[in-house]
Motif scaffolding. Sequence first.
Motif, PDB file in Angstrom:
ATOM      1  N   GLU A   1       1.008  -9.236  -6.241  1.00  0.00           N
ATOM      2  CA  GLU A   1       0.742  -9.241  -7.637  1.00  0.00           C
ATOM      3  C   GLU A   1       0.815  -8.097  -8.524  1.00  0.00           C
ATOM      4  OE1 GLU A   1      -3.096 -11.301  -8.201  1.00  0.00           O
ATOM      5  OE2 GLU A   1      -2.176 -13.365  -7.273  1.00  0.00           O
ATOM      6  N   ASN A   2       0.570  -6.808  -7.858  1.00  0.00           N
ATOM      7  CA  ASN A   2       0.535  -5.507  -8.815  1.00  0.00           C
ATOM      8  C   ASN A   2       1.538  -4.604  -8.295  1.00  0.00           C
ATOM      9  OD1 ASN A   2      -1.927  -5.879 -10.276  1.00  0.00           O
ATOM     10  ND2 ASN A   2      -2.393  -6.697  -8.203  1.00  0.00           N
ATOM     11  N   PHE A   3       2.700  -4.788  -7.462  1.00  0.00           N
ATOM     12  CA  PHE A   3       3.715  -3.570  -7.144  1.00  0.00           C
ATOM     13  C   PHE A   3       4.894  -4.200  -7.545  1.00  0.00           C
ATOM     14  CE2 PHE A   3       0.073  -2.649  -4.659  1.00  0.00           C
ATOM     15  CZ  PHE A   3       0.011  -1.244  -4.420  1.00  0.00           C
ATOM     16  N   ALA A   4       5.779  -3.158  -7.881  1.00  0.00           N
ATOM     17  CA  ALA A   4       7.168  -3.350  -8.451  1.00  0.00           C
ATOM     18  C   ALA A   4       7.923  -4.122  -7.489  1.00  0.00           C
ATOM     19  CB  ALA A   4       7.576  -1.802  -8.803  1.00  0.00           C
TER      20      ALA A   4
ATOM     21  N   GLN B   1       8.061  -4.607  -3.148  1.00  0.00           N
ATOM     22  CA  GLN B   1       8.139  -5.817  -2.395  1.00  0.00           C
ATOM     23  C   GLN B   1       9.478  -5.951  -1.346  1.00  0.00           C
ATOM     24  OE1 GLN B   1       5.656  -7.876  -3.058  1.00  0.00           O
ATOM     25  NE2 GLN B   1       5.003  -6.624  -4.709  1.00  0.00           N
ATOM     26  N   THR B   2      10.522  -5.357  -1.720  1.00  0.00           N
ATOM     27  CA  THR B   2      11.712  -5.398  -0.788  1.00  0.00           C
ATOM     28  C   THR B   2      11.508  -4.738   0.546  1.00  0.00           C
ATOM     29  OG1 THR B   2      12.768  -3.707  -1.640  1.00  0.00           O
ATOM     30  CG2 THR B   2      13.217  -5.594  -2.609  1.00  0.00           C
ATOM     31  N   LEU B   3      10.384  -3.643   0.572  1.00  0.00           N
ATOM     32  CA  LEU B   3      10.194  -2.957   1.799  1.00  0.00           C
ATOM     33  C   LEU B   3       9.318  -4.049   2.922  1.00  0.00           C
ATOM     34  CD1 LEU B   3       8.477  -0.022   0.514  1.00  0.00           C
ATOM     35  CD2 LEU B   3      10.637  -0.109   1.352  1.00  0.00           C
TER      36      LEU B   3
ATOM     37  N   GLN C   1      11.794   8.733   1.765  1.00  0.00           N
ATOM     38  CA  GLN C   1      11.493   7.953   0.644  1.00  0.00           C
ATOM     39  C   GLN C   1      10.676   6.726   0.830  1.00  0.00           C
ATOM     40  OE1 GLN C   1      14.448   9.064   1.330  1.00  0.00           O
ATOM     41  NE2 GLN C   1      15.273  10.237  -0.602  1.00  0.00           N
ATOM     42  N   ALA C   2      11.193   5.966   1.939  1.00  0.00           N
ATOM     43  CA  ALA C   2      10.534   4.708   2.312  1.00  0.00           C
ATOM     44  C   ALA C   2       9.002   4.878   2.808  1.00  0.00           C
ATOM     45  CB  ALA C   2      11.363   3.859   3.226  1.00  0.00           C
ATOM     46  N   LEU C   3       9.071   5.916   3.700  1.00  0.00           N
ATOM     47  CA  LEU C   3       7.720   6.355   4.317  1.00  0.00           C
ATOM     48  C   LEU C   3       6.856   6.728   3.104  1.00  0.00           C
ATOM     49  CD1 LEU C   3       8.453   8.440   7.422  1.00  0.00           C
ATOM     50  CD2 LEU C   3       7.407   5.999   7.354  1.00  0.00           C
TER      51      LEU C   3
END
Length: 160
Positions: A12-15, A19-21, A53-55
């Motif tokens: 509900e609160n993240f960009a 979510q694609t992670l 960047q992902a980490l």
Amino acid sequence: MTPAQATEILHENFAPWIQTLNLEVEETTPTTTTLRLPWNPTLAREGGTLCGQALMAAADTATVLAISAARGAYCPMTTVQQNTTFQRPIKATDVLITARVTKLGRTLAFTDITMTPAPPVNRGEAEARGAAQAEPEAQPTEATLPPPAAHATTVYAILA
């Protein structure tokens, strides 16, 4: 806070790009949250290792959830500082990101985060048996995990 409640906060609160992670909440306690970052070749850099960047994004996300668990609820907050040290590459495996709140103040929160290659999970076997019949997976312990691949510290401003 339960893992289901932390997952709800995440959704509900993240960009949308976070979510694609496909982060999965593994565990929450009053001071710690552990997420699983599933391996995805789209997150790999040259040579097939997971990109920093992902980490860092996963560490930042775990921090918000750990602070929310420590406060008992989500509230608006923002990163003030993040310091990440990459100690060894991660290749073709999930990563466990564990954020531990070390100090929770009225306006600032401090955390330590470890990012450790995860033992393999046989998702197909559990899905084949069905969620209701699937046996709970054994949680890895510090003794069974390899050394961390990265470590971070964060400082967050609590905006509520």
